[in-house]
Design an enzyme around this catalytic site. Structure first.
Site, PDB file in Angstrom:
ATOM      1  N   LYS A  86       0.856  -1.189   0.000  1.00  0.00           N
ATOM      2  CA  LYS A  86       0.000   0.000   0.000  1.00  0.00           C
ATOM      3  C   LYS A  86       0.889   1.235   0.000  1.00  0.00           C
ATOM      4  CE  LYS A  86      -4.501   0.705   2.149  1.00  0.00           C
ATOM      5  NZ  LYS A  86      -5.205   0.672   3.442  1.00  0.00           N
ATOM      6  N   VAL A  87       0.662   2.100  -0.968  1.00  0.00           N
ATOM      7  CA  VAL A  87       1.509   3.281  -1.154  1.00  0.00           C
ATOM      8  C   VAL A  87       0.610   4.514  -1.224  1.00  0.00           C
ATOM      9  CG1 VAL A  87       3.130   4.404  -2.751  1.00  0.00           C
ATOM     10  CG2 VAL A  87       3.240   1.926  -2.415  1.00  0.00           C
TER      11      VAL A  87
END
Ligand code: G3P
Length: 224
Positions: A86-87
């Site tokens: 997750k960015v």
């Protein structure tokens, strides 16, 4: 639409997985801190979730530079084959996503609110995009209307030449606060809704179902 659970709580994941409808899990730093998680145990905790769920498990990088996010992403992806990194939606996040996607590491681009952000996330090679609904409502804006715009805009284009293995981008309805959010997201064509445990429970409940069940049980007693 698939159901993901938005939690880091192992008991909630175990329970929801037993219902037979759980297709994945998303975590974030707040959810991990809420269960009393500690940094040193984070990889181990993500591994436990990955073993419990037959589907993607999002684990978030909290790094702020592309090089650090890429390093985090590689480390997180090494935990289990079903990890999705997750960015956050930001310039460094886009650059890191491009690099991670090129290495075959799937990214869920989070903290996405607007159409331009979503299109940029898609162009960077994100496998999943997470537009937030509830946080718009929190600031007195219409989260569902914003979400509808993102679904429509992403649906206008084919991003498969940007994603890992040419897979279709999936839109995750995130920051979901109610069964109505889930219903509207499905009607708009969301691929996935990531839902907190209490809200997921409410999605299967309805007063008319309860009332009908009560009547059926009473009437069944009469035939004994
Ligand atoms: O995991 C991201 C998102 O679902 C967070 O939701 O309720 O903290 O806005 P919320």
């Amino acid at each position: 639409m698939k159901f993901f659970l938005d939690t880091a709580d192992l008991a909630e994941i175990e329970e929801a997985a037993s219902w037979g409808v759980l297709a994945g899990v998303t975590t974030n730093p707040t959810l991990y801190s809420r269960i009393g998680g500690k940094l040193a145990d984070f990889p181990n905790h993500i591994k436990k979730i990955c073993d419990m769920v037959d589907g993607p498990v999002s684990a978030e990088s909290v790094a702020m530079t592309r090089d650090e996010i890429i390093r985090d992403g590689r480390e997180l992806a090494a935990i289990a084959p079903n990890v999705v990194v997750k960015v956050p939606t930001m310039i460094e996040g886009l650059a890191a996503t491009k690099a991670l996607a090129a290495e075959g590491i799937p990214v869920n681009m989070t903290l996405c609110f607007t159409v331009p952000q979503a299109i940029m996330a898609a162009r960077s090679g994100a496998r999943y995009i997470s537009p937030f609904i509830g946080r718009f409502d929190d600031i007195s804006e219409d989260g569902l209307a914003q979400f509808a715009d993102v679904v429509q805009a992403i649906g206008n284009y084919d991003f498969t030449d940007h994603t890992v293995n040419g897979e279709k981008i999936e839109i995750i309805a995130a920051s979901v606060r109610s069964a109505n959010h889930v219903a509207q997201a499905a009607l708009m064509g969301a691929d996935i809704a990531t839902v907190p445990f209490a809200t997921l429970k409410k999605c299967v409940q309805h007063p008319l179902t309860d009332r009908g069940l009560e009547t059926f049980l009473k009437d069944w007693e009469k035939v004994q």
